[in-house]
Design a protein around this motif. Structure first.
Motif, PDB file in Angstrom:
ATOM      1  N   ALA A  66      -9.909   9.156  -3.448  1.00  0.00           N
ATOM      2  CA  ALA A  66     -10.023   8.034  -4.381  1.00  0.00           C
ATOM      3  C   ALA A  66      -8.910   8.096  -5.431  1.00  0.00           C
ATOM      4  CB  ALA A  66     -11.389   8.035  -5.052  1.00  0.00           C
ATOM      5  N   ASP A  67      -8.584   9.287  -5.903  1.00  0.00           N
ATOM      6  CA  ASP A  67      -7.494   9.450  -6.872  1.00  0.00           C
ATOM      7  C   ASP A  67      -6.171   8.986  -6.272  1.00  0.00           C
ATOM      8  OD1 ASP A  67      -9.160  10.425  -8.812  1.00  0.00           O
ATOM      9  OD2 ASP A  67      -8.625  12.540  -8.482  1.00  0.00           O
ATOM     10  N   ARG A  68      -5.917   9.349  -5.037  1.00  0.00           N
ATOM     11  CA  ARG A  68      -4.668   8.936  -4.371  1.00  0.00           C
ATOM     12  C   ARG A  68      -4.593   7.414  -4.242  1.00  0.00           C
ATOM     13  NH1 ARG A  68      -5.740  13.227  -0.233  1.00  0.00           N
ATOM     14  NH2 ARG A  68      -4.831  15.083  -1.145  1.00  0.00           N
ATOM     15  N   LYS A  69      -5.714   6.807  -3.869  1.00  0.00           N
ATOM     16  CA  LYS A  69      -5.731   5.348  -3.726  1.00  0.00           C
ATOM     17  C   LYS A  69      -5.475   4.671  -5.068  1.00  0.00           C
ATOM     18  CE  LYS A  69      -8.724   4.997   0.301  1.00  0.00           C
ATOM     19  NZ  LYS A  69     -10.035   4.579   0.800  1.00  0.00           N
ATOM     20  N   ARG A  70      -6.109   5.164  -6.137  1.00  0.00           N
ATOM     21  CA  ARG A  70      -5.880   4.589  -7.468  1.00  0.00           C
ATOM     22  C   ARG A  70      -4.425   4.757  -7.879  1.00  0.00           C
ATOM     23  NH1 ARG A  70     -11.040   6.624  -8.432  1.00  0.00           N
ATOM     24  NH2 ARG A  70     -10.223   8.580  -9.268  1.00  0.00           N
ATOM     25  N   TRP A  71      -3.868   5.908  -7.605  1.00  0.00           N
ATOM     26  CA  TRP A  71      -2.472   6.175  -7.952  1.00  0.00           C
ATOM     27  C   TRP A  71      -1.545   5.222  -7.197  1.00  0.00           C
ATOM     28  CZ3 TRP A  71       0.299   7.971 -11.601  1.00  0.00           C
ATOM     29  CH2 TRP A  71       1.622   8.347 -11.389  1.00  0.00           C
ATOM     30  N   MET A  72      -1.788   5.016  -5.915  1.00  0.00           N
ATOM     31  CA  MET A  72      -0.940   4.104  -5.130  1.00  0.00           C
ATOM     32  C   MET A  72      -1.056   2.669  -5.650  1.00  0.00           C
ATOM     33  SD  MET A  72       0.791   5.919  -3.139  1.00  0.00           S
ATOM     34  CE  MET A  72       1.542   4.627  -2.188  1.00  0.00           C
ATOM     35  N   ARG A  73      -2.273   2.234  -6.009  1.00  0.00           N
ATOM     36  CA  ARG A  73      -2.437   0.889  -6.579  1.00  0.00           C
ATOM     37  C   ARG A  73      -1.673   0.775  -7.894  1.00  0.00           C
ATOM     38  NH1 ARG A  73      -7.884   1.080  -4.620  1.00  0.00           N
ATOM     39  NH2 ARG A  73      -8.545   1.959  -6.594  1.00  0.00           N
ATOM     40  N   PHE A  74      -1.748   1.813  -8.718  1.00  0.00           N
ATOM     41  CA  PHE A  74      -1.029   1.814  -9.990  1.00  0.00           C
ATOM     42  C   PHE A  74       0.478   1.711  -9.749  1.00  0.00           C
ATOM     43  CE2 PHE A  74       1.358   4.279 -13.132  1.00  0.00           C
ATOM     44  CZ  PHE A  74       1.097   3.535 -14.268  1.00  0.00           C
ATOM     45  N   ILE A  75       0.993   2.498  -8.834  1.00  0.00           N
ATOM     46  CA  ILE A  75       2.430   2.485  -8.521  1.00  0.00           C
ATOM     47  C   ILE A  75       2.841   1.099  -8.034  1.00  0.00           C
ATOM     48  CG2 ILE A  75       4.213   3.403  -6.959  1.00  0.00           C
ATOM     49  CD1 ILE A  75       3.484   5.368  -9.096  1.00  0.00           C
ATOM     50  N   GLN A  76       2.034   0.525  -7.146  1.00  0.00           N
ATOM     51  CA  GLN A  76       2.353  -0.804  -6.631  1.00  0.00           C
ATOM     52  C   GLN A  76       2.356  -1.840  -7.753  1.00  0.00           C
ATOM     53  OE1 GLN A  76      -0.513  -1.348  -3.505  1.00  0.00           O
ATOM     54  NE2 GLN A  76       0.826  -0.428  -1.961  1.00  0.00           N
ATOM     55  N   GLN A  77       1.390  -1.765  -8.643  1.00  0.00           N
ATOM     56  CA  GLN A  77       1.344  -2.701  -9.769  1.00  0.00           C
ATOM     57  C   GLN A  77       2.524  -2.473 -10.696  1.00  0.00           C
ATOM     58  OE1 GLN A  77      -2.485  -2.046 -11.472  1.00  0.00           O
ATOM     59  NE2 GLN A  77      -3.543  -3.366 -10.002  1.00  0.00           N
ATOM     60  N   ALA A  78       2.883  -1.230 -10.939  1.00  0.00           N
ATOM     61  CA  ALA A  78       3.998  -0.924 -11.828  1.00  0.00           C
ATOM     62  C   ALA A  78       5.311  -1.423 -11.251  1.00  0.00           C
ATOM     63  CB  ALA A  78       4.070   0.586 -12.089  1.00  0.00           C
ATOM     64  N   LEU A  79       5.413  -1.409  -9.931  1.00  0.00           N
ATOM     65  CA  LEU A  79       6.627  -1.887  -9.279  1.00  0.00           C
ATOM     66  C   LEU A  79       6.604  -3.390  -9.048  1.00  0.00           C
ATOM     67  CD1 LEU A  79       7.153   0.937  -6.644  1.00  0.00           C
ATOM     68  CD2 LEU A  79       8.420   0.580  -8.770  1.00  0.00           C
ATOM     69  N   GLY A  80       5.507  -4.019  -9.431  1.00  0.00           N
ATOM     70  CA  GLY A  80       5.405  -5.464  -9.288  1.00  0.00           C
ATOM     71  C   GLY A  80       4.982  -5.895  -7.901  1.00  0.00           C
ATOM     72  N   LYS A  81       4.407  -4.999  -7.150  1.00  0.00           N
ATOM     73  CA  LYS A  81       3.929  -5.321  -5.796  1.00  0.00           C
ATOM     74  C   LYS A  81       2.411  -5.221  -5.806  1.00  0.00           C
ATOM     75  CE  LYS A  81       7.994  -3.278  -3.725  1.00  0.00           C
ATOM     76  NZ  LYS A  81       8.518  -2.272  -2.836  1.00  0.00           N
ATOM     77  N   ASP A  82       1.777  -6.207  -5.182  1.00  0.00           N
ATOM     78  CA  ASP A  82       0.325  -6.125  -5.115  1.00  0.00           C
ATOM     79  C   ASP A  82      -0.177  -6.006  -3.687  1.00  0.00           C
ATOM     80  OD1 ASP A  82       0.624  -8.662  -4.188  1.00  0.00           O
ATOM     81  OD2 ASP A  82      -0.456  -9.634  -5.827  1.00  0.00           O
ATOM     82  N   GLY A  83       0.691  -5.719  -2.763  1.00  0.00           N
ATOM     83  CA  GLY A  83       0.291  -5.450  -1.390  1.00  0.00           C
ATOM     84  C   GLY A  83       0.010  -6.694  -0.581  1.00  0.00           C
ATOM     85  N   GLU A  84      -0.637  -7.703  -1.128  1.00  0.00           N
ATOM     86  CA  GLU A  84      -1.006  -8.882  -0.358  1.00  0.00           C
ATOM     87  C   GLU A  84       0.004 -10.006  -0.526  1.00  0.00           C
ATOM     88  OE1 GLU A  84      -4.916  -9.992  -1.442  1.00  0.00           O
ATOM     89  OE2 GLU A  84      -5.795  -8.114  -0.776  1.00  0.00           O
TER      90      GLU A  84
END
Length: 149
Positions: free
Chosen positions: A121-139
């Motif tokens: 769960a920590d890894r998933k939260r970290w990846m979401r944070f990184i994606q948001q920080a880079l301006g990517k939301d995956g979808e």
């Protein structure tokens, strides 16, 4: 035993680090039952986690050890003992503490599974944070490339 000797032994038993270098008693008598304590601790610690079928036994032994420790502390505090008997009693208490530390440091399979789930769960939260920080939301892709926020 003199009162100052009793206090010294009690302080030794309660001292932090008292179990460093202490040995676990080979056997211990608890409520009229003899327990091969050293062998039990060794066999239990040999496993990385406590299997479900062995967990109840480990918890029962820990409870009995705590109760026996308390009885021995009471005897050391107020029993009619010679200094040599008091030293032996203090040594046995420290040995019980050493066994308890060894058993407490083990983890059950459930706790190990919980730790793994928490790490995931920590890894998933970290990846979401990184994606948001880079301006990517995956979808929706890269927001910055489209002039978004």
């Amino acid at each position: 035993m003199h009162e100052y000797e009793r206090k010294q032994l009690l302080e030794r038993v309660e001292r932090e680090g008292a179990t460093v270098g202490a040995t676990i008693p080979d056997t211990i008598e608890i409520d009229g039952e003899s327990l091969d304590l050293s062998a039990f601790v060794f066999e239990t610690r040999r496993q990385e986690t406590i299997p479900a079928d062995h967990r109840e036994r480990v918890e029962a032994v820990k409870t009995k050890l705590r109760q026996e420790r308390n009885r021995r502390i009471e005897r050391l505090e107020s029993g009619d003992l010679s200094y040599e008997q008091g030293e032996d009693l203090a040594d046995s208490i420290v040995g019980i503490d050493r066994a308890l530390e060894a058993l407490e440091s083990l983890e059950s399979e459930d706790i190990e599974a919980e730790k793994q789930a928490a790490r995931t769960a920590d890894r998933k939260r970290w990846m979401r944070f990184i994606q948001q920080a880079l301006g990517k939301d995956g979808e929706s892709g890269d927001r910055r490339a489209r002039g978004g926020p």
